[in-house]
Design an enzyme around this catalytic site. Sequence first.
Site, PDB file in Angstrom:
ATOM      1  N   ARG A  83      23.053 -65.644 -27.217  1.00  9.76           N
ATOM      2  CA  ARG A  83      24.457 -65.293 -27.421  1.00  9.76           C
ATOM      3  C   ARG A  83      24.801 -65.486 -28.900  1.00  9.76           C
ATOM      4  NH1 ARG A  83      29.695 -68.575 -26.797  1.00  9.76           N
ATOM      5  NH2 ARG A  83      31.188 -66.929 -27.277  1.00  9.76           N
ATOM      6  N   GLU A 174      36.932 -67.864 -26.779  1.00 10.59           N
ATOM      7  CA  GLU A 174      37.989 -68.874 -26.675  1.00 10.59           C
ATOM      8  C   GLU A 174      39.312 -68.459 -27.312  1.00 10.59           C
ATOM      9  OE1 GLU A 174      36.526 -72.579 -28.229  1.00 10.59           O
ATOM     10  OE2 GLU A 174      35.145 -72.850 -26.569  1.00 10.59           O
ATOM     11  N   TYR A 316      32.705 -78.325 -22.034  1.00 12.68           N
ATOM     12  CA  TYR A 316      32.160 -79.518 -22.671  1.00 12.68           C
ATOM     13  C   TYR A 316      32.703 -80.813 -22.071  1.00 12.68           C
ATOM     14  CZ  TYR A 316      30.717 -76.473 -26.598  1.00 12.68           C
ATOM     15  OH  TYR A 316      30.151 -75.494 -27.380  1.00 12.68           O
ATOM     16  N   GLU A 389      28.739 -71.588 -23.284  1.00 13.53           N
ATOM     17  CA  GLU A 389      28.494 -72.714 -24.191  1.00 13.53           C
ATOM     18  C   GLU A 389      28.549 -74.021 -23.428  1.00 13.53           C
ATOM     19  OE1 GLU A 389      31.000 -73.144 -27.686  1.00 13.53           O
ATOM     20  OE2 GLU A 389      30.969 -70.974 -28.012  1.00 13.53           O
TER      21      GLU A 389
HETATM   22  C1  GBH Z   1      33.491 -74.256 -29.109  1.00 13.21           C
HETATM   23  O1  GBH Z   1      34.788 -74.680 -29.216  1.00 13.21           O
HETATM   24  C2  GBH Z   1      33.362 -73.135 -30.075  1.00 13.21           C
HETATM   25  O2  GBH Z   1      33.302 -71.885 -29.411  1.00 13.21           O
HETATM   26  C3  GBH Z   1      32.192 -73.275 -31.015  1.00 13.21           C
HETATM   27  O3  GBH Z   1      32.354 -72.385 -32.066  1.00 13.21           O
HETATM   28  C4  GBH Z   1      32.104 -74.710 -31.459  1.00 13.21           C
HETATM   29  O4  GBH Z   1      31.152 -74.884 -32.472  1.00 13.21           O
HETATM   30  C5  GBH Z   1      31.738 -75.530 -30.261  1.00 13.21           C
HETATM   31  O5  GBH Z   1      32.657 -75.351 -29.226  1.00 13.21           O
HETATM   32  C6  GBH Z   1      31.646 -77.016 -30.554  1.00 13.21           C
HETATM   33  O6  GBH Z   1      32.868 -77.519 -30.953  1.00 13.21           O
HETATM   34  O7  GBH Z   1      42.493 -77.738 -29.205  1.00 13.21           O
HETATM   35  O8  GBH Z   1      43.954 -77.870 -27.275  1.00 13.21           O
HETATM   36  O9  GBH Z   1      42.033 -76.385 -27.277  1.00 13.21           O
HETATM   37  C7  GBH Z   1      35.176 -75.776 -28.494  1.00 13.21           C
HETATM   38  C8  GBH Z   1      36.219 -76.433 -29.338  1.00 13.21           C
HETATM   39  C9  GBH Z   1      37.816 -78.044 -29.625  1.00 13.21           C
HETATM   40  C10 GBH Z   1      37.807 -76.793 -27.605  1.00 13.21           C
HETATM   41  C11 GBH Z   1      38.724 -79.012 -29.000  1.00 13.21           C
HETATM   42  C12 GBH Z   1      38.720 -77.800 -26.981  1.00 13.21           C
HETATM   43  C13 GBH Z   1      40.400 -79.405 -27.493  1.00 13.21           C
HETATM   44  C14 GBH Z   1      41.679 -78.956 -26.965  1.00 13.21           C
HETATM   45  N1  GBH Z   1      37.005 -77.390 -28.645  1.00 13.21           N
HETATM   46  N2  GBH Z   1      39.511 -78.400 -27.995  1.00 13.21           N
HETATM   47  S1  GBH Z   1      42.580 -77.661 -27.752  1.00 13.21           S
END
Ligand code: GBH
Length: 492
Positions: A83, A174, A316, A389
């Site tokens: 991906r 996202e 995650y 992911e």
């Molecule tokens: C993913 O995002 C991304 O797609 C990727 O690019 C990134 O490298 C990877 O994960 C690792 O971080 O801010 O209210 O949505 C996940 C990023 C950041 C999503 C924190 C959830 C918390 C709540 N995450 N976020 S909010």
Amino acid sequence: ISEKGGLNSSPFPRNFLFGTASSSYQFEGAFLTDGKGLNNWDNFTRKPGNILDGSNGDIAVDHYHRYLEDFDLMNYLGVNSYRFSISWARILPKGRFGAVNWAGIDHYNKFINALLLKGIQPFVTLTHYDIPLELEDRYGAWLSPKVQEDFEYYADICFKYFGDRVKYWATFNEPNVLVIRGYRSGIYPPSHCSGLFGNCTHGNSEREPFIAAHNIILSHAAAVTIYRTKYQKEQGGSIGIVMNTMWLEPLSNSLEDKLAIERAQAFYMNWFLDPIVFGKYPTEMLEILGSTLPVFLKYDLARLKNGLDFIGINHYSSFFIKDCFFSVCKPGPGNSRTEGFILRTAEKNGIFIGEPTDVEWLYVYPQGMNKIVTYIKERFHNIPMYITENGLGEKDNSNSSIDVQLNDVKRVKYMSSYLDALAAAVRKGADVRGYFAWSLLDNFEWNDGYTIRFGLHHVDYATLNRTRKLSATWYKQFVAKHTASKSSIASA
Ligand code: GBH
């Protein structure tokens, strides 16, 4: 021998995609090479204070030049898919307002061909947060309905030139995170804040996240419509969207907290998925937001419904949710009208939902994978799903010996427990068709720059050398174990 029988048979179906994931801005580098235009992240990372270590993706891990070497790493892992995202500004340096950059088309053609030669299927995201800067400058990117035409135009070009070989398309990565961080907390470009959030100086309407989301949903619908009417029959691929997901547990057994769970999922994930699948915003949002929420026109609705062949799930972490609608809570993440009056917290009576990690938003709660997949399966009538992911980030520890840096036991434990939980959901009948580890390599982790490492391979940022971590060796064995029985069936 039946497919499910036998001692070492895998719960994952035949043709299951195992792969790793990446994105253009975080991986490619080569930010001015071969006619690429500047994008919003090229611009954003240049402003002091936006990125923790003051870094940017100008070079990143130089995947643009080193992709052959990286495909060899994938080949070693034994994965059958990859991906990645296409850089919009490489294909259209100025969006619709300029010419196609043929060097960009050329690059991805070579890239895709080389991948297929290794027997690895491309799974392509059209935009993973990056967008030609021109569109931000001209009309404020996702805030203007004009962006719908730009996205449609770009998607059409990608389907036309790559769709003969790409069978999996995701329109957006996202979009929920994009609008929350770009238009509410302001920590992603274009750095707009609203309401209680952030201390940035521009953007101030609490409606902005909803307008941006609306334009993204309609951009998705436009791309899907083009794909279905012009390409899908002949090319035979499928198209979906990738959402960030969190599993949410009620903080208490009260009815209020249980209701708050549904509200929280509505304001985070179903905000996008409900319109695309059912043609309407979630009831919980309509009730609280009223006219703050844009309205879908008849014309839009016709294109929207059933606008997905699959849902891509980035998963995650999990959290607790407390109700702040019926009860009064102190201000905090989630507790505002535009977030659905909830409070999101990782701990209950001083105990975390799962082991905390080096990443502030990531708690290890493997059951969350089983639960979120089952939730999506039930809400969206077992639509095909891909885990687009999943992975663990660790603080850069360049000061430790290289042996310590490569011995990522925590990542192995994380992945193996989350994959077990995924297998449990599959055994209960969830139509999950793939799993992509984030990520093949350490890379540019957005606001955290290069201080957080998510790779199965270590990258030395001075030399850009890649070195296998324990997790790569583990993943190779896992993939082999879960695909071997199938090849033996095929050859039997
Ligand atoms: C993913 O995002 C991304 O797609 C990727 O690019 C990134 O490298 C990877 O994960 C690792 O971080 O801010 O209210 O949505 C996940 C990023 C950041 C999503 C924190 C959830 C918390 C709540 N995450 N976020 S909010």
